[in-house]
Design a protein around this motif. Sequence first.
Motif, PDB file in Angstrom:
ATOM      1  N   UNK A 185       0.810  -1.223   0.000  1.00  0.00           N
ATOM      2  CA  UNK A 185       0.000   0.000   0.000  1.00  0.00           C
ATOM      3  C   UNK A 185       0.842   1.272   0.000  1.00  0.00           C
ATOM      4  N   UNK A 186       2.028   1.209   0.593  1.00  0.00           N
ATOM      5  CA  UNK A 186       2.918   2.367   0.652  1.00  0.00           C
ATOM      6  C   UNK A 186       4.116   2.215  -0.251  1.00  0.00           C
ATOM      7  N   UNK A 187       5.188   2.950   0.102  1.00  0.00           N
ATOM      8  CA  UNK A 187       6.401   2.968  -0.712  1.00  0.00           C
ATOM      9  C   UNK A 187       7.383   1.896  -0.255  1.00  0.00           C
ATOM     10  N   UNK A 188       7.992   1.229  -1.209  1.00  0.00           N
ATOM     11  CA  UNK A 188       8.988   0.200  -0.886  1.00  0.00           C
ATOM     12  C   UNK A 188      10.278   0.815  -0.337  1.00  0.00           C
ATOM     13  N   UNK A 189      10.361   2.138  -0.328  1.00  0.00           N
ATOM     14  CA  UNK A 189      11.546   2.825   0.195  1.00  0.00           C
ATOM     15  C   UNK A 189      11.176   3.729   1.372  1.00  0.00           C
ATOM     16  N   UNK A 190      10.169   3.307   2.176  1.00  0.00           N
ATOM     17  CA  UNK A 190       9.715   4.158   3.270  1.00  0.00           C
ATOM     18  C   UNK A 190      10.580   4.062   4.516  1.00  0.00           C
ATOM     19  N   UNK A 191      11.543   3.136   4.536  1.00  0.00           N
ATOM     20  CA  UNK A 191      12.387   2.960   5.707  1.00  0.00           C
ATOM     21  C   UNK A 191      11.693   2.232   6.840  1.00  0.00           C
ATOM     22  N   UNK A 192      10.479   1.743   6.598  1.00  0.00           N
ATOM     23  CA  UNK A 192       9.703   1.109   7.653  1.00  0.00           C
ATOM     24  C   UNK A 192       9.081  -0.196   7.229  1.00  0.00           C
ATOM     25  N   UNK A 193       7.798  -0.346   7.533  1.00  0.00           N
ATOM     26  CA  UNK A 193       7.057  -1.592   7.297  1.00  0.00           C
ATOM     27  C   UNK A 193       7.128  -2.037   5.846  1.00  0.00           C
ATOM     28  N   UNK A 194       6.834  -1.119   4.924  1.00  0.00           N
ATOM     29  CA  UNK A 194       6.779  -1.470   3.510  1.00  0.00           C
ATOM     30  C   UNK A 194       8.153  -1.878   2.980  1.00  0.00           C
ATOM     31  N   UNK A 195       9.181  -1.151   3.386  1.00  0.00           N
ATOM     32  CA  UNK A 195      10.529  -1.493   2.928  1.00  0.00           C
ATOM     33  C   UNK A 195      10.957  -2.854   3.471  1.00  0.00           C
ATOM     34  N   UNK A 196      10.580  -3.120   4.724  1.00  0.00           N
ATOM     35  CA  UNK A 196      10.890  -4.426   5.305  1.00  0.00           C
ATOM     36  C   UNK A 196      10.195  -5.544   4.521  1.00  0.00           C
ATOM     37  N   UNK A 197       8.919  -5.305   4.172  1.00  0.00           N
ATOM     38  CA  UNK A 197       8.192  -6.292   3.372  1.00  0.00           C
ATOM     39  C   UNK A 197       8.820  -6.494   2.014  1.00  0.00           C
ATOM     40  N   UNK A 198       9.229  -5.403   1.383  1.00  0.00           N
ATOM     41  CA  UNK A 198       9.854  -5.490   0.059  1.00  0.00           C
ATOM     42  C   UNK A 198      11.181  -6.238   0.129  1.00  0.00           C
ATOM     43  N   UNK A 199      11.916  -6.067   1.239  1.00  0.00           N
ATOM     44  CA  UNK A 199      13.186  -6.791   1.375  1.00  0.00           C
ATOM     45  C   UNK A 199      12.935  -8.298   1.416  1.00  0.00           C
ATOM     46  N   UNK A 200      11.774  -8.689   1.965  1.00  0.00           N
ATOM     47  CA  UNK A 200      11.419 -10.103   1.952  1.00  0.00           C
ATOM     48  C   UNK A 200      11.178 -10.617   0.543  1.00  0.00           C
ATOM     49  N   UNK A 201      10.587  -9.773  -0.294  1.00  0.00           N
ATOM     50  CA  UNK A 201      10.358 -10.139  -1.698  1.00  0.00           C
ATOM     51  C   UNK A 201      11.689 -10.336  -2.416  1.00  0.00           C
ATOM     52  N   UNK A 202      12.599  -9.374  -2.242  1.00  0.00           N
ATOM     53  CA  UNK A 202      13.884  -9.455  -2.947  1.00  0.00           C
ATOM     54  C   UNK A 202      14.731 -10.622  -2.435  1.00  0.00           C
ATOM     55  N   UNK A 203      14.653 -10.905  -1.140  1.00  0.00           N
ATOM     56  CA  UNK A 203      15.389 -12.042  -0.588  1.00  0.00           C
ATOM     57  C   UNK A 203      14.864 -13.359  -1.161  1.00  0.00           C
ATOM     58  N   UNK A 204      13.549 -13.473  -1.233  1.00  0.00           N
ATOM     59  CA  UNK A 204      12.948 -14.681  -1.815  1.00  0.00           C
ATOM     60  C   UNK A 204      13.315 -14.819  -3.288  1.00  0.00           C
ATOM     61  N   UNK A 205      13.342 -13.696  -4.001  1.00  0.00           N
ATOM     62  CA  UNK A 205      13.670 -13.731  -5.422  1.00  0.00           C
ATOM     63  C   UNK A 205      15.100 -14.231  -5.640  1.00  0.00           C
ATOM     64  N   UNK A 206      16.011 -13.780  -4.787  1.00  0.00           N
ATOM     65  CA  UNK A 206      17.399 -14.254  -4.881  1.00  0.00           C
ATOM     66  C   UNK A 206      17.498 -15.743  -4.561  1.00  0.00           C
ATOM     67  N   UNK A 207      16.715 -16.177  -3.588  1.00  0.00           N
ATOM     68  CA  UNK A 207      16.781 -17.578  -3.159  1.00  0.00           C
ATOM     69  C   UNK A 207      16.238 -18.524  -4.226  1.00  0.00           C
ATOM     70  N   UNK A 208      15.159 -18.139  -4.892  1.00  0.00           N
ATOM     71  CA  UNK A 208      14.500 -19.042  -5.843  1.00  0.00           C
ATOM     72  C   UNK A 208      14.882 -18.767  -7.297  1.00  0.00           C
ATOM     73  N   UNK A 209      15.478 -17.616  -7.568  1.00  0.00           N
ATOM     74  CA  UNK A 209      15.915 -17.315  -8.927  1.00  0.00           C
ATOM     75  C   UNK A 209      14.786 -17.373  -9.937  1.00  0.00           C
ATOM     76  N   UNK A 210      15.057 -17.978 -11.112  1.00  0.00           N
ATOM     77  CA  UNK A 210      14.048 -17.993 -12.179  1.00  0.00           C
ATOM     78  C   UNK A 210      12.824 -18.856 -11.868  1.00  0.00           C
TER      79      UNK A 210
END
Length: 335
Positions: A48-73
């Motif tokens: 709902x907010x910005x992926x660069x808010x320094x808070x809840x949304x950014x933390x959630x987005x970091x989970x997305x990027x971590x999962x993407x690195x782990x599972x790749x294509x």
Amino acid sequence: MSHLEKTVSNIVHPAAHISWRLATATLLVMSSMSAMAAPQMQVGVLLPGSKADGGWMESGYSGVTTAQKAFGPQLKTQLIENINYADMEQALTNLAIKNQLVIGIGGQTQAAILKVAKRFPQVKFSIVGGNQIPNMPSNVAGYDVKQAQIAFVAGAAAAMLTKTGKISYVGGMEIPSIVNAGKEFANGAHYINPKIEEMSTFTGDFDNVSKAHEATLAAISQGADIHYHILNLGLKGLEQAAKEKNTHIIGSYTDRCGTNPLYLAYTITGVGYQVQYAIEQLSKGTWQPGYKAFGLAMGPKASGMKICKSTPDMDKKITQIEQDILSGKIKVSEG
């Protein structure tokens, strides 16, 4: 093609047949490689907010990027961010059309997810920050971060860190989970020192920078020198006020000790961890609907406290408080 043409083709162009067979083999190999590279999981994520808010949304987005690195294509993610309430159902509908799993990052997505999920029974939905509700649809999972638990611990840390004996909490929307976190922040401080003065303010908007700035300045004017929050982009206003008046912050969601002198401590709320959890469960075929409590019981990746320059005595007190919350000796609000 005439009989003569067929005969000429068979006799005069043997190389063409070899070339055709090679081309066919190449196409088959390419098709196989393409199938191997095709994503096995398609996951839509609503921020709902910005992926660069320094808070809840950014933390959630970091989970997305971590999962993407782990599972790749094997994993394909589709992200929609900065969506207001009026457009949330449409955004979730767009994600549900294209994905196996849709993750709403924030309890504010819950109402819209419950509506959209009924129209897409074949799609799984996970709510990071979800509450326990009756009759939850069979394709929806609600992950409770247990913010009240770690807010109590943050209050205890604030009581150890304050020099003025006065602390503040700034929340966004005045909804039960945010109100309970403010209440438990005060309770945690009073657990350490009953004489601590705690000031709570709700701006009505997680992303309003100016309101968070004003609320923090008001608390500072009354003597508060340590501030805790549940804000998204509004955190920028809190930081601005603290910097202007030389006060300090206990951050939420992620341990970033050493990156900003305004912060003396951080709570870990595991927003990104829950995003990863949902995707990992999907990959294993073990994703389950229904309510699931995270918080301290799920370990330090899900919930924890980090005082950046702690003493052994501080660490001992924090550890004991966490254990007492888990055992039920210290009782905190739900949500």
